[in-house]
Design a protein around this motif. Structure first.
Motif, PDB file in Angstrom:
ATOM      1  N   LYS A 150     -96.083 -20.534  79.299  1.00  0.00           N
ATOM      2  CA  LYS A 150     -96.710 -19.347  78.847  1.00  0.00           C
ATOM      3  C   LYS A 150     -97.900 -19.015  79.723  1.00  0.00           C
ATOM      4  O   LYS A 150     -98.536 -18.102  79.715  1.00  0.00           O
ATOM      5  CB  LYS A 150     -96.823 -19.884  77.392  1.00  0.00           C
ATOM      6  CG  LYS A 150     -97.748 -19.010  76.642  1.00  0.00           C
ATOM      7  CD  LYS A 150     -98.212 -19.374  75.175  1.00  0.00           C
ATOM      8  CE  LYS A 150     -99.037 -18.462  74.492  1.00  0.00           C
ATOM      9  NZ  LYS A 150     -99.167 -18.570  73.259  1.00  0.00           N
ATOM     10  N   ARG A 205     -89.626 -19.345  86.029  1.00  0.00           N
ATOM     11  CA  ARG A 205     -91.160 -20.114  85.776  1.00  0.00           C
ATOM     12  C   ARG A 205     -91.852 -19.089  84.938  1.00  0.00           C
ATOM     13  O   ARG A 205     -92.692 -19.491  83.851  1.00  0.00           O
ATOM     14  CB  ARG A 205     -91.904 -20.362  87.078  1.00  0.00           C
ATOM     15  CG  ARG A 205     -93.158 -21.195  86.490  1.00  0.00           C
ATOM     16  CD  ARG A 205     -93.955 -21.457  87.946  1.00  0.00           C
ATOM     17  NE  ARG A 205     -94.136 -20.248  89.058  1.00  0.00           N
ATOM     18  CZ  ARG A 205     -93.536 -20.049  90.023  1.00  0.00           C
ATOM     19  NH1 ARG A 205     -92.713 -20.925  90.676  1.00  0.00           N
ATOM     20  NH2 ARG A 205     -94.044 -18.937  90.711  1.00  0.00           N
ATOM     21  N   HIS A 206     -91.809 -17.810  85.108  1.00  0.00           N
ATOM     22  CA  HIS A 206     -92.477 -16.528  84.223  1.00  0.00           C
ATOM     23  C   HIS A 206     -92.162 -16.674  82.681  1.00  0.00           C
ATOM     24  O   HIS A 206     -92.947 -16.519  81.901  1.00  0.00           O
ATOM     25  CB  HIS A 206     -92.339 -15.339  85.067  1.00  0.00           C
ATOM     26  CG  HIS A 206     -93.129 -14.127  84.315  1.00  0.00           C
ATOM     27  ND1 HIS A 206     -94.433 -14.197  84.371  1.00  0.00           N
ATOM     28  CD2 HIS A 206     -92.666 -13.372  83.407  1.00  0.00           C
ATOM     29  CE1 HIS A 206     -94.954 -13.123  83.728  1.00  0.00           C
ATOM     30  NE2 HIS A 206     -93.704 -12.641  83.235  1.00  0.00           N
ATOM     31  N   GLY A 207     -90.848 -16.897  82.702  1.00  0.00           N
ATOM     32  CA  GLY A 207     -90.176 -16.837  81.357  1.00  0.00           C
ATOM     33  C   GLY A 207     -90.443 -18.066  80.816  1.00  0.00           C
ATOM     34  O   GLY A 207     -90.469 -18.153  79.301  1.00  0.00           O
ATOM     35  N   GLU A 213     -98.354 -19.165  82.717  1.00  0.00           N
ATOM     36  CA  GLU A 213     -98.025 -18.500  83.974  1.00  0.00           C
ATOM     37  C   GLU A 213     -98.318 -16.898  83.884  1.00  0.00           C
ATOM     38  O   GLU A 213     -98.693 -16.305  84.592  1.00  0.00           O
ATOM     39  CB  GLU A 213     -96.526 -18.511  84.417  1.00  0.00           C
ATOM     40  CG  GLU A 213     -96.220 -17.843  85.661  1.00  0.00           C
ATOM     41  CD  GLU A 213     -96.716 -18.736  86.986  1.00  0.00           C
ATOM     42  OE1 GLU A 213     -96.789 -18.330  87.950  1.00  0.00           O
ATOM     43  OE2 GLU A 213     -96.821 -19.795  86.793  1.00  0.00           O
ATOM     44  N   ARG A 214     -98.145 -16.343  82.606  1.00  0.00           N
ATOM     45  CA  ARG A 214     -98.365 -14.906  82.330  1.00  0.00           C
ATOM     46  C   ARG A 214     -99.850 -14.567  81.924  1.00  0.00           C
ATOM     47  O   ARG A 214    -100.238 -13.556  82.243  1.00  0.00           O
ATOM     48  CB  ARG A 214     -97.673 -14.778  80.987  1.00  0.00           C
ATOM     49  CG  ARG A 214     -96.256 -14.413  81.137  1.00  0.00           C
ATOM     50  CD  ARG A 214     -95.394 -14.293  79.998  1.00  0.00           C
ATOM     51  NE  ARG A 214     -95.045 -15.696  79.399  1.00  0.00           N
ATOM     52  CZ  ARG A 214     -94.335 -15.887  78.244  1.00  0.00           C
ATOM     53  NH1 ARG A 214     -94.275 -15.125  77.554  1.00  0.00           N
ATOM     54  NH2 ARG A 214     -94.157 -17.190  78.064  1.00  0.00           N
ATOM     55  N   LEU A 215    -100.535 -15.883  81.522  1.00  0.00           N
ATOM     56  CA  LEU A 215    -102.026 -15.757  81.366  1.00  0.00           C
ATOM     57  C   LEU A 215    -103.034 -15.806  82.635  1.00  0.00           C
ATOM     58  O   LEU A 215    -104.117 -15.468  82.585  1.00  0.00           O
ATOM     59  CB  LEU A 215    -102.441 -16.851  80.296  1.00  0.00           C
ATOM     60  CG  LEU A 215    -101.738 -16.712  79.019  1.00  0.00           C
ATOM     61  CD1 LEU A 215    -102.106 -17.829  78.139  1.00  0.00           C
ATOM     62  CD2 LEU A 215    -102.128 -15.364  78.256  1.00  0.00           C
ATOM     63  N   GLU A 216    -102.259 -16.280  83.512  1.00  0.00           N
ATOM     64  CA  GLU A 216    -103.046 -16.471  85.075  1.00  0.00           C
ATOM     65  C   GLU A 216    -103.195 -15.150  85.623  1.00  0.00           C
ATOM     66  O   GLU A 216    -102.572 -14.233  85.341  1.00  0.00           O
ATOM     67  CB  GLU A 216    -102.198 -17.248  85.990  1.00  0.00           C
ATOM     68  CG  GLU A 216    -102.338 -18.744  85.513  1.00  0.00           C
ATOM     69  CD  GLU A 216    -103.291 -19.621  85.630  1.00  0.00           C
ATOM     70  OE1 GLU A 216    -104.148 -19.093  86.649  1.00  0.00           O
ATOM     71  OE2 GLU A 216    -103.893 -20.455  84.983  1.00  0.00           O
ATOM     72  N   PRO A 227    -100.541 -14.203  90.283  1.00  0.00           N
ATOM     73  CA  PRO A 227     -99.276 -15.207  90.186  1.00  0.00           C
ATOM     74  C   PRO A 227     -99.065 -16.190  91.366  1.00  0.00           C
ATOM     75  O   PRO A 227     -99.644 -15.661  92.597  1.00  0.00           O
ATOM     76  CB  PRO A 227     -98.176 -14.430  89.919  1.00  0.00           C
ATOM     77  CG  PRO A 227     -98.848 -12.894  90.541  1.00  0.00           C
ATOM     78  CD  PRO A 227    -100.117 -12.959  90.376  1.00  0.00           C
ATOM     79  N   GLN A 259     -89.010 -16.115  88.848  1.00  0.00           N
ATOM     80  CA  GLN A 259     -88.497 -15.472  87.519  1.00  0.00           C
ATOM     81  C   GLN A 259     -88.193 -16.380  86.500  1.00  0.00           C
ATOM     82  O   GLN A 259     -88.766 -16.080  85.232  1.00  0.00           O
ATOM     83  CB  GLN A 259     -87.179 -14.635  87.830  1.00  0.00           C
ATOM     84  CG  GLN A 259     -87.272 -13.780  89.090  1.00  0.00           C
ATOM     85  CD  GLN A 259     -87.166 -14.129  90.233  1.00  0.00           C
ATOM     86  OE1 GLN A 259     -86.910 -15.415  90.454  1.00  0.00           O
ATOM     87  NE2 GLN A 259     -87.386 -13.376  91.335  1.00  0.00           N
TER      88      GLN A 259
END
Length: 79
Positions: free
Chosen positions: A57, A52-54, A59-62, A65, A50
């Motif tokens: 950046k 790491r996702h925030g 991480e959200r483009l991968e 997950p 949680q």
């Protein structure tokens, strides 16, 4: 300036330099300890999905997950 006064001035300068360099050395060591502690803390925080996702950046483009799961031998055989 006499030789005795010059020697005394040199000794005084050396003592002041040693005191100054000791303080700087302690500050540098403290700085290294703080940076290492911050590095370890940040790496530990990045292990929480949680957070790491925030924080990251990319991480959200991968596409897929990262999930830390234990895979049993039986589930591998089923695939």
């Amino acid at each position: 300036m006499s030789v005795d006064r010059q020697n005394e001035a040199e000794r005084t300068y050396e003592e002041l330099f040693i005191q100054f360099s000791s303080r700087i050395e302690k500050l540098l060591l403290l700085g290294v300890k703080i940076v290492l502690l911050a590095l370890v803390a940040s790496q530990l925080l990045l292990q929480v999905p949680q957070l790491r996702h925030g924080l990251v950046k990319v991480e959200r483009l991968e596409g897929k997950p990262y999930l830390h799961e234990s895979v049993s031998v039986h589930s591998r055989a089923a695939q």
